[in-house]
Design a protein around this motif. Sequence first.
Motif, PDB file in Angstrom:
ATOM      1  N   GLN A   1       0.695  -1.270  -0.060  1.00 50.18           N
ATOM      2  CA  GLN A   1      -0.126  -0.031  -0.004  1.00 50.18           C
ATOM      3  C   GLN A   1       0.928   1.325  -0.008  1.00 50.18           C
ATOM      4  O   GLN A   1       0.562   2.095  -0.530  1.00 50.18           O
ATOM      5  CB  GLN A   1      -0.900   0.054   1.156  1.00 50.18           C
ATOM      6  CG  GLN A   1      -1.846   1.024   1.206  1.00 50.18           C
ATOM      7  CD  GLN A   1      -2.856   1.042  -0.276  1.00 50.18           C
ATOM      8  OE1 GLN A   1      -3.493   0.033  -0.328  1.00 50.18           O
ATOM      9  NE2 GLN A   1      -3.047   2.244  -0.774  1.00 50.18           N
TER      10      GLN A   1
ATOM     11  N   ASP B   1       0.439   4.002  -2.758  1.00 48.49           N
ATOM     12  CA  ASP B   1       0.167   5.408  -2.406  1.00 48.49           C
ATOM     13  C   ASP B   1       0.973   6.558  -3.146  1.00 48.49           C
ATOM     14  O   ASP B   1       0.558   7.529  -3.493  1.00 48.49           O
ATOM     15  CB  ASP B   1       0.142   5.819  -0.898  1.00 48.49           C
ATOM     16  CG  ASP B   1      -1.027   4.840  -0.326  1.00 48.49           C
ATOM     17  OD1 ASP B   1      -1.939   4.739  -0.766  1.00 48.49           O
ATOM     18  OD2 ASP B   1      -0.849   4.821   1.109  1.00 48.49           O
TER      19      ASP B   1
ATOM     20  N   ASN C   1      -0.122   9.228  -5.762  1.00 49.91           N
ATOM     21  CA  ASN C   1       0.253  10.656  -5.506  1.00 49.91           C
ATOM     22  C   ASN C   1       0.972  11.261  -6.692  1.00 49.91           C
ATOM     23  O   ASN C   1       0.806  12.122  -7.143  1.00 49.91           O
ATOM     24  CB  ASN C   1       0.959  10.883  -4.059  1.00 49.91           C
ATOM     25  CG  ASN C   1       0.018  10.617  -3.045  1.00 49.91           C
ATOM     26  OD1 ASN C   1      -1.101  10.867  -3.142  1.00 49.91           O
ATOM     27  ND2 ASN C   1       0.642  10.219  -2.131  1.00 49.91           N
TER      28      ASN C   1
END
Length: 74
Positions: free
Chosen positions: A57, A61, A65
Amino acid sequence: MTNQQPNNPLHGIKLETIVTELVEHYGWDGLGKRININCFKFDCSVKSSLKFLRKTQWARDKVENLYISTFCKK
C-alpha cells in the motif's frame, strides 16, 4: 448501485492505466528516480509493477500521488 466519488481524482482509473501513463511520461528510469522501488529500477515491466503495488500500500500511495501531481493539476 454505483458508488460516486466526485472528490477522488483517481475514481474510475485502473492501476494499470496509472502505471502505464507514468511510464510513458517519465520512462522507467525517471519513475525509478522519483519513486525508489525495485520494480521501477530492475527488470521493469507493468505486470511485475502491478503485482508489487497491489500488495504494497505505501508504494501504491506514492504512485497514485505522483500520478495526481503529474496529470490531475487544475
